[in-house]
Design an enzyme around this catalytic site. Structure first.
Site, PDB file in Angstrom:
ATOM      1  N   ARG A  54      -3.864  -2.046  10.718  1.00  0.00           N
ATOM      2  CA  ARG A  54      -3.794  -2.188  12.706  1.00  0.00           C
ATOM      3  C   ARG A  54      -3.995  -3.412  13.988  1.00  0.00           C
ATOM      4  O   ARG A  54      -3.287  -3.049  14.656  1.00  0.00           O
ATOM      5  CB  ARG A  54      -4.343  -1.225  13.116  1.00  0.00           C
ATOM      6  CG  ARG A  54      -3.968   0.614  11.814  1.00  0.00           C
ATOM      7  CD  ARG A  54      -5.199   1.447  12.564  1.00  0.00           C
ATOM      8  NE  ARG A  54      -4.794   2.835  12.050  1.00  0.00           N
ATOM      9  CZ  ARG A  54      -5.495   3.769  11.658  1.00  0.00           C
ATOM     10  NH1 ARG A  54      -6.426   3.762  12.162  1.00  0.00           N
ATOM     11  NH2 ARG A  54      -4.737   4.756  11.147  1.00  0.00           N
ATOM     12  N   TYR A  87       4.092   3.358  13.161  1.00  0.00           N
ATOM     13  CA  TYR A  87       3.661   2.819  11.325  1.00  0.00           C
ATOM     14  C   TYR A  87       2.041   1.952  10.966  1.00  0.00           C
ATOM     15  O   TYR A  87       1.799   2.185  12.179  1.00  0.00           O
ATOM     16  CB  TYR A  87       4.678   1.449  10.746  1.00  0.00           C
ATOM     17  CG  TYR A  87       4.530   0.529  10.669  1.00  0.00           C
ATOM     18  CD1 TYR A  87       5.730   0.076   9.740  1.00  0.00           C
ATOM     19  CD2 TYR A  87       3.595  -0.287  11.509  1.00  0.00           C
ATOM     20  CE1 TYR A  87       5.388  -1.596   9.710  1.00  0.00           C
ATOM     21  CE2 TYR A  87       4.350  -1.123  12.009  1.00  0.00           C
ATOM     22  CZ  TYR A  87       4.425  -2.183  11.009  1.00  0.00           C
ATOM     23  OH  TYR A  87       5.191  -3.299  10.694  1.00  0.00           O
ATOM     24  N   GLU A  88       1.040   2.537  10.462  1.00  0.00           N
ATOM     25  CA  GLU A  88      -0.351   1.778   9.846  1.00  0.00           C
ATOM     26  C   GLU A  88      -1.314   3.167  11.303  1.00  0.00           C
ATOM     27  O   GLU A  88      -1.900   2.783  11.867  1.00  0.00           O
ATOM     28  CB  GLU A  88      -0.878   0.750  10.485  1.00  0.00           C
ATOM     29  CG  GLU A  88       0.200  -0.578   9.968  1.00  0.00           C
ATOM     30  CD  GLU A  88       0.287   0.027   8.200  1.00  0.00           C
ATOM     31  OE1 GLU A  88      -0.306   0.237   7.579  1.00  0.00           O
ATOM     32  OE2 GLU A  88       1.195  -0.517   7.524  1.00  0.00           O
ATOM     33  N   GLY A  89      -0.942   4.244  10.850  1.00  0.00           N
ATOM     34  CA  GLY A  89      -0.781   5.336  12.270  1.00  0.00           C
ATOM     35  C   GLY A  89      -0.608   5.092  13.749  1.00  0.00           C
ATOM     36  O   GLY A  89      -0.808   3.910  14.477  1.00  0.00           O
ATOM     37  N   MET A 119       0.857  -1.553  -0.035  1.00  0.00           N
ATOM     38  CA  MET A 119      -0.087   0.159   0.155  1.00  0.00           C
ATOM     39  C   MET A 119       0.985   0.732  -0.329  1.00  0.00           C
ATOM     40  O   MET A 119       1.921   1.908   0.545  1.00  0.00           O
ATOM     41  CB  MET A 119      -0.924  -0.003   1.059  1.00  0.00           C
ATOM     42  CG  MET A 119      -0.224   0.054   2.465  1.00  0.00           C
ATOM     43  SD  MET A 119      -1.747  -0.310   3.423  1.00  0.00           S
ATOM     44  CE  MET A 119      -1.023  -0.034   4.885  1.00  0.00           C
TER      45      MET A 119
END
Length: 597
Positions: free
Chosen positions: A297, A436-438, A162
């Site tokens: 997440r 990462y991933e927020g 992604m």
């Protein structure tokens, strides 16, 4: 350095008693998930993770990845391990049989994924991202795109990525500048993306990039972002690979950890423009990507559990081998795990890891029930439950990983600071997980904002009611009466904090952001105790039925340790939430650097 061994007993026990795997198997959607099937999958995954993937961990860290003539070269053994992963069908467990999947519960794929991440987190990031890309394409792609790409991606023959952020954007995707222009039946994509995990490699024959970009007439902000599928190699009408697309690796990042995972700067459309295909509707790219992000997440939270498990195993085995001093109660020198402080560290590592595992598995199981239940009301409740627990899993489990891997170094003493022991690698690798991933700050804001304030605390209240039920059950078991009282006190503190969050956030615009992190950590600590108490009660019940496996006693002792030594952390988190935003926001910008001017 010790090898990795999958904790199969704990995995299977949590699947049965927390993830509700037996109940899932009763649903027609998952009727193939029989106990024998589940055990066989876990056993074989444990073998592959220990014998095939784990041996690549140290060499991967030492060699890293390199860029040669525009191609990423992976460390020794990575391609061979991936080939065995692909041939074993490991990427297909939870996906639709229409596209080559096995149709098994997502929650069954979770312990398998944990094993890959424990064995080698750098390597494991490749299948993790690929499965997220499959999910996004399956839910949002056109029939033609799914027919062309899904089967190869599910089989593992092609991998996925992604591509979200760009230079200067960070977590603010509203400023994405990559462009997409229509050309016949496809688009031409141009722009640069950064921090792209496994953006290139030679382990699979094609890489499918999911890319956020803007159409020429797109409005500013997130509403102007669309999602596009951009293959490394174009796919001909007969399904065979064609020419190389206009996608290149501009450079590789040099990182603190996960050295063997290629973190790429990707350049799209440096020449004629990269061929891409619209996924979903124009302007709905972020919504499409979030179907991938939400599962990602949960997977990152699981990575926190996985790296914690690896660090704990190594620390435990070292502490059992390392002889130093006479521990209290012994007349001779012995292993350092006899010393009370070393045992405290090991038990902290063990209890946090097992609490995180139960919490992660539980949240993933709710996604299965939401998908498979015929009752729409129950399915909606399970979906809301999973959504509420997701930021807690991602945030708390990855913060816990920082503590556990650091303790792993500490147990080794001076040798932990020496790279050859391997303890430092786990510490370094774990550091990316809260980012990462927020970032975990974003997870905390999601928990207090979308997941609590937006529904006026309904999802939180539902989870707290579940905790109350477990407390009531524990009060009926003599061994856990005190644990029930301890968890009840933590629950009441969480209820008070939630009430304050709902009230003060309406009047103070700074309050929710200021307390979000501590609120998340309080809820994670509470939920960790809840999940462990559930497993302890199940273990006690098995003992009462005549089972004598030492694991059952270990499970109960681990829970009692957590209640005594870990759960009280809620007190400090609750007090910090109660303090609110005043002292945080009292500092103006000039106060932050007043010592230097």
């Amino acid at each position: 350095m010790a090898d990795y061994k999958a904790p199969l007993k704990d995995m299977q026990f949590v699947l049965n008693n927390v993830s509700r795997m037996p109940q899932l198997a009763e649903l027609s959607t998952f009727e193939d998930a029989t106990p024998d099937m589940v055990s066989a999958i876990l056993e074989e995954a444990g073998r592959v993770s220990a014998e095939v993937i784990a041996p690549t961990n140290t060499v991967g860290d030492e060699q890293g990845v390199r860029l040669e003539d525009g191609n990423v070269i992976t460390p020794d053994g990575f391609a061979e391990a991936y080939q065995q992963y692909m041939e074993g069908g490991w990427g297909s467990l939870q996906f639709d049989p229409e596209f080559g999947g096995q149709g098994l519960p997502y929650s069954l794929s979770i312990p398998v994924m944990e094993m890959w991440q424990s064995a080698n987190m750098s390597w494991g990031l490749c299948p993790l991202l690929s499965q997220g890309a499959v999910e996004a394409l399956y839910l949002n792609g056109s029939d033609e795109l799914k027919k062309t790409y899904l089967e190869k991606m599910i089989s593992g023959e092609w991998t996925g990525t992604m591509n979200l952020t760009e230079p200067g954007a960070g977590s603010d995707l509203s400023v994405v500048r990559s462009k997409a222009e229509l050309e016949g039946d496809h688009y031409r994509i141009s722009g640069q993306k950064i921090f792209i995990t496994w953006g290139d490699h030679q382990m699979a024959e094609n890489i499918i990039h999911l890319v956020l970009a803007r159409l020429p007439d797109a409005p500013p902000g997130v509403r102007g972002i669309s999602l596009f599928l951009v293959p490394k190699f174009l796919v001909n009408e007969n399904g065979e690979l064609g020419e190389r697309n206009d996608v290149q690796v501009a450079s590789l990042e040099h990182k603190l950890g996960i050295h063997a995972s290629a973190t790429c700067v990707m350049a799209f459309g440096e020449k004629e423009g990269a061929v891409g295909y619209l996924v979903g509707e124009p302007g709905k790219g972020l919504a499409c990507m979030f179907t991938m992000m939400n599962n990602a997440r949960l997977a990152v939270g699981l990575q926190g559990v996985a790296i914690s498990e690896r660090a704990y195993q190594q620390a435990f085995w070292y502490a059992g081998d390392r002889t130093q001093g006479k521990a209290v109660g012994f007349n001779e020198e012995g292993p350092i795990l006899r010393h009370a402080d070393v045992r405290r560290m090991l038990m902290t590592m063990k209890s946090l890891t097992e609490a995180g595992r139960a919490l992660a598995y539980d949240a993933c199981a709710s996604l299965d029930f939401a998908h498979a239940l015929d009752d729409k009301v129950q399915a909606a409740a399970e979906k809301a439950r999973a959504a509420y627990l997701t930021p807690i899993v991602k945030g708390w489990c990855t913060e816990v990983a920082q503590e556990v891997t650091s303790l792993g170094v500490q147990v080794h003493g001076g040798m932990g600071f020496i790279e050859e022991t391997g303890a430092a690698q786990h510490f370094r690798d774990a550091r990316i997980l809260p980012i990462y991933e927020g970032t975990n700050g974003i997870q905390a804001l999601d928990l207090v904002g979308r997941k609590t304030l937006m529904d006026q605390g309904q999802a939180a209240q539902a989870v707290m009611e579940e905790i109350s039920q477990v407390i009531a059950q524990a009060r009926g078991v003599a061994r856990f009466v005190t644990a029930a009282e301890q968890l009840e006190a933590a629950l009441q503190a969480a209820k008070t904090a939630t009430t304050q969050l709902l009230g003060d956030s309406a009047e103070n615009p700074y309050f929710s952001g200021a307390v979000a992190y501590n609120y998340l950590m309080m809820m994670g600590t509470l939920c960790g105790g809840w999940e462990l108490l559930r497993t302890a009660l199940a273990a006690a019940e098995s003992q009462a039925a005549g089972e004598t496996d030492p694991y059952l006693e270990s499970k109960q002792l681990t829970t009692l340790f957590y209640m005594d030594q870990i759960l009280p952390r809620y007190l400090s988190y609750a007090q910090m939430v109660s303090a609110g935003s005043t002292s945080i926001m009292a500092f103006a910008d000039e106060h932050l650097d007043s010592s230097y001017n």
